[in-house]
Design an enzyme around this catalytic site. Structure first.
Site, PDB file in Angstrom:
ATOM      1  N   GLU A   1     133.929  73.499  26.856  1.00 27.94           N
ATOM      2  CA  GLU A   1     132.615  73.548  26.239  1.00 27.94           C
ATOM      3  C   GLU A   1     131.681  72.968  27.278  1.00 27.94           C
ATOM      4  O   GLU A   1     131.963  71.946  27.875  1.00 27.94           O
ATOM      5  CB  GLU A   1     132.600  72.699  24.965  1.00 27.94           C
ATOM      6  CG  GLU A   1     131.253  72.650  24.257  1.00 27.94           C
ATOM      7  CD  GLU A   1     130.253  71.683  24.869  1.00 27.94           C
ATOM      8  OE1 GLU A   1     129.055  72.039  24.898  1.00 27.94           O
ATOM      9  OE2 GLU A   1     130.639  70.614  25.348  1.00 27.94           O
TER      10      GLU A   1
ATOM     11  N   HIS B   1     126.550  78.572  18.892  1.00 30.63           N
ATOM     12  CA  HIS B   1     126.044  78.085  17.612  1.00 30.63           C
ATOM     13  C   HIS B   1     124.566  78.404  17.423  1.00 30.63           C
ATOM     14  O   HIS B   1     123.998  78.140  16.384  1.00 30.63           O
ATOM     15  CB  HIS B   1     126.305  76.589  17.487  1.00 30.63           C
ATOM     16  CG  HIS B   1     127.763  76.277  17.494  1.00 30.63           C
ATOM     17  ND1 HIS B   1     128.414  75.848  18.631  1.00 30.63           N
ATOM     18  CD2 HIS B   1     128.694  76.394  16.529  1.00 30.63           C
ATOM     19  CE1 HIS B   1     129.686  75.693  18.342  1.00 30.63           C
ATOM     20  NE2 HIS B   1     129.892  76.019  17.084  1.00 30.63           N
TER      21      HIS B   1
ATOM     22  N   CYS C   1     133.045  78.278  23.124  1.00 27.59           N
ATOM     23  CA  CYS C   1     133.837  78.347  21.893  1.00 27.59           C
ATOM     24  C   CYS C   1     133.905  79.779  21.356  1.00 27.59           C
ATOM     25  O   CYS C   1     133.504  80.716  22.020  1.00 27.59           O
ATOM     26  CB  CYS C   1     133.296  77.417  20.822  1.00 27.59           C
ATOM     27  SG  CYS C   1     133.150  75.711  21.341  1.00 27.59           S
TER      28      CYS C   1
END
Length: 110
Positions: free
Chosen positions: A5, A34, A67
């Site tokens: 990440e 996200h 991710c």
């Protein structure tokens, strides 16, 4: 390959790995999955260039999303991945023109 990440950490792990001479393949995340924002080709290419500038061997870099993609809709995923592949190709071409090795992208991004 070490996949990390990276997009939300200010490239701290990539910088640390470069500082300590990490010599294996690395797959830093180049965009935050996200967020619904589709990252630009240039923003991801800029990150790849910064990894090289930090001291990571360009032939060891594999661009990745940060991710999994399960939180995103296809309308966000597909253009983001296309832009990521284009960024890998762009930096690969730049490095080849400068006589350096190629930046690796996702599988099939030749």
């Amino acid at each position: 390959m070490l996949t990390i990440e990276n997009s939300r950490s200010g490239d701290e792990m990539v910088k640390a790995l470069a500082t300590y001479g990490y010599s294996r393949d690395i797959g830093p995340g180049v965009y935050d999955v996200h967020s619904p924002v589709v990252p630009s080709v240039e923003s991801m290419a800029s990150k790849a260039r910064a990894y090289v500038a930090a001291g990571i061997d360009v032939s060891k870099i594999w661009l990745n999303p940060d991710c999994g993609l399960k939180t995103r809709r296809w309308e966000e995923v597909l253009p983001s991945l296309r832009n990521m592949v284009s960024a890998a190709k762009l930096v690969r071409e730049e490095m080849a023109a400068g006589g350096k090795s190629q930046v690796k992208g996702v599988k099939g991004a030749h």
